[in-house]
Design an enzyme around this catalytic site. Structure first.
Site, PDB file in Angstrom:
ATOM      1  N   ASP A 105      74.449  24.653  38.298  1.00  0.00           N
ATOM      2  CA  ASP A 105      74.290  23.310  38.649  1.00  0.00           C
ATOM      3  C   ASP A 105      74.157  22.234  37.282  1.00  0.00           C
ATOM      4  O   ASP A 105      74.573  21.462  37.440  1.00  0.00           O
ATOM      5  CB  ASP A 105      72.756  23.224  39.129  1.00  0.00           C
ATOM      6  N   TYR A 147      67.783  26.747  32.534  1.00  0.00           N
ATOM      7  CA  TYR A 147      68.706  26.862  33.883  1.00  0.00           C
ATOM      8  C   TYR A 147      69.871  27.402  33.452  1.00  0.00           C
ATOM      9  O   TYR A 147      70.065  28.532  32.900  1.00  0.00           O
ATOM     10  CB  TYR A 147      68.628  25.688  34.555  1.00  0.00           C
ATOM     11  N   GLU A 178      64.520  34.535  38.273  1.00  0.00           N
ATOM     12  CA  GLU A 178      65.875  33.709  38.703  1.00  0.00           C
ATOM     13  C   GLU A 178      66.568  33.674  37.322  1.00  0.00           C
ATOM     14  O   GLU A 178      67.972  34.352  37.298  1.00  0.00           O
ATOM     15  CB  GLU A 178      65.540  32.524  38.949  1.00  0.00           C
TER      16      GLU A 178
END
Length: 450
Positions: A183, A371, A415
């Site tokens: 992303d 991330y 994650e």
């Protein structure tokens, strides 16, 4: 002195306990509607590529859940073959942007049964069906299931080649960074510099679950929402998106997954029998796609595959974990595979790091906590492990598997993870959502794969 046998017994015991925990995570995240959420609170809906990886974990111990997971995802397919990246099975205001923002109903062929986004994600469904067949104890039963659903995956590929390949070169584009799956990768930073979106007013929901320092910034979200708004203004029409979207990228990960799934469909259709026309079409796609992939996306100077900015007609010359994903799809020649692995180990494989960071650790854009700007992701490691193994890089494959399992053993089913073995912090946690479904599912598969 600690007895060696005691150490081995303890290690095996810990793995067995983790295996049980992985099953608990998956079962807890499975919903009454027949789908699995990635992580409670943070991700309350069904995500496309998550569901594929999740199905592989279920296939090892609950084949009916594996089948249900994929059946539910494919049931959300649009009339033009498109499969959305999020399916909003329920009303839930804990995630932004939700169904009311995306307005999938603007497209005349969108699903009338489910609300969704108007974006997709990497096309994993083909190779997931093949992996489910590999795992299944009852091959006949699984092949019957695949026969019932494989055409939906084929027509998803038809959608891509007919609507996302404007130059007819066998490489499809993504029109939003969320379609890549990676992303907020630094790969997109230069594209953001070409845009000046408005300042949106909205309430972030992700940062109520996860430290904001690990998530994309508010200004990055302005860019994300602006691209969606452009697509919505034209009712998600692919022709208009190709003409007007400021973000139009040929992504090596996305295209590698498509090529891998093409090959899986060929082999599954051969098992089923018949379908000669579909096999012929798939072979034609493969021939064109692999040739264009190697010609256009390989950067000899960097020794890696890179993204291509189709809107601005230039390569985006950064090395990411996506740069090595072609190994999973058997795209590079054996000689080029050696170059890829050398690049991976030189830049990502230091003894002080876990394989494989999501972005080049030697770059000034690298961020080990944020991330897709640097952390390790288990789904990428799973693909790279299998790719390395298939090309005969046994030692590197073994390290990829070992590092993945060690991260989960140390931190849990998070994650994503810091790639640094020594972060300088006393207690380094895993990052993002905890009890994350694909981390649990792919741990199960890794443990069961030699």
């Amino acid at each position: 002195m600690v007895d060696y046998c005691q150490c081995v017994f303890f290690t095996q015991f810990m793995k067995q306990e983790l295996y049980k925990k992985a099953i608990t995570v998956l079962d807890a995240n499975f919903q009454e509607g027949g789908f699995t959420i990635p992580s409670a609170g943070l991700y309350p809906f069904q995500w496309k590529w998550d569901s594929g990886f999740i199905a592989l974990g279920f296939a090892h111990y609950d084949v009916e859940k594996a089948k249900t997971e994929m059946r539910t995802l494919l049931d959300a397919q649009w009339g033009n073959g498109f499969i959305p990246h999020i399916v909003f099975h329920t009303d839930n205001d804990s995630y932004f942007p939700g169904a009311d923002f995306h307005q999938s109903e603007l497209h005349p062929l969108s699903s009338k049964k489910y609300r969704s986004t108007g974006m997709t994600q990497p096309p994993v469904s083909g190779f997931v069906l093949q992996e489910m067949y590999r795992i299944a104890a009852d091959k006949e039963d699984m092949l019957k299931y695949i026969k019932e659903h494989i055409d939906k995956v084929f027509y998803n590929h038809v959608y891509f080649y007919e609507n996302r390949d404007p130059q007819d070169e066998g490489l499809v584009y993504i029109y939003h960074n969320w379609e890549s799956g990676t992303d907020n990768s630094p790969v997109w930073d230069d594209i953001w510099k070409t845009m000046n979106p408005p300042e949106y007013t909205f309430v972030r929901k992700d940062t109520t679950h996860v430290d904001a320092s690990q998530r994309p910034t508010k200004r990055e979200y302005d860019h994300y929402l602006y691209i969606i708004d452009i697509a919505k203004q034209h009712n998600y029409d692919d022709v208009k998106i190709a003409e007007l979207s400021p973000f139009l990228v040929q992504d090596p990960l996305f295209n590698a997954m498509l090529i891998k799934s093409n090959q899986a469909l060929i082999e599954l259709y051969e098992l089923i029998g018949g379908n000669e026309d579909k096999i012929k079409t798939l072979l034609q796609w493969q021939s064109k796609s692999i040739a264009s992939f190697n010609e256009k996306l390989f950067d000899a100077e960097l020794g890696a595959y890179v993204h291509y900015d189709l809107r601005n007609e230039k390569a985006i010359r950064h090395i990411t974990s996506s740069s090595f994903s072609p190994l999973f799809a058997n795209i590079p020649s054996p000689e080029r595979a050696k170059v890829l692995v050398k690049t991976m180990m030189d830049k990502f494989g230091g003894a002080d790091k876990y394989l494989c960071a999501s972005f080049d650790p030697t770059s000034d854009r690298f961020n080990p906590k944020k991330y897709w700007r640097g952390p390790v992701w288990i789904n990428m490691n799973w693909m790279l492990f299998l790719g390395l193994k298939n090309y005969g890089f046994a030692d590197v494959a073994a390290r990829m598997k070992h590092d993945s399992i060690e991260l989960i053993e140390k931190y849990g089913f998070y994650e994503y993870f810091d790639c640094r073995k020594d972060t300088g912090e006393e207690n380094t946690p895993g990052y993002g959502g905890n009890n994350f479904s694909w981390s649990a599912a792919l741990f199960i598969d890794l443990v069961n794969t030699d």
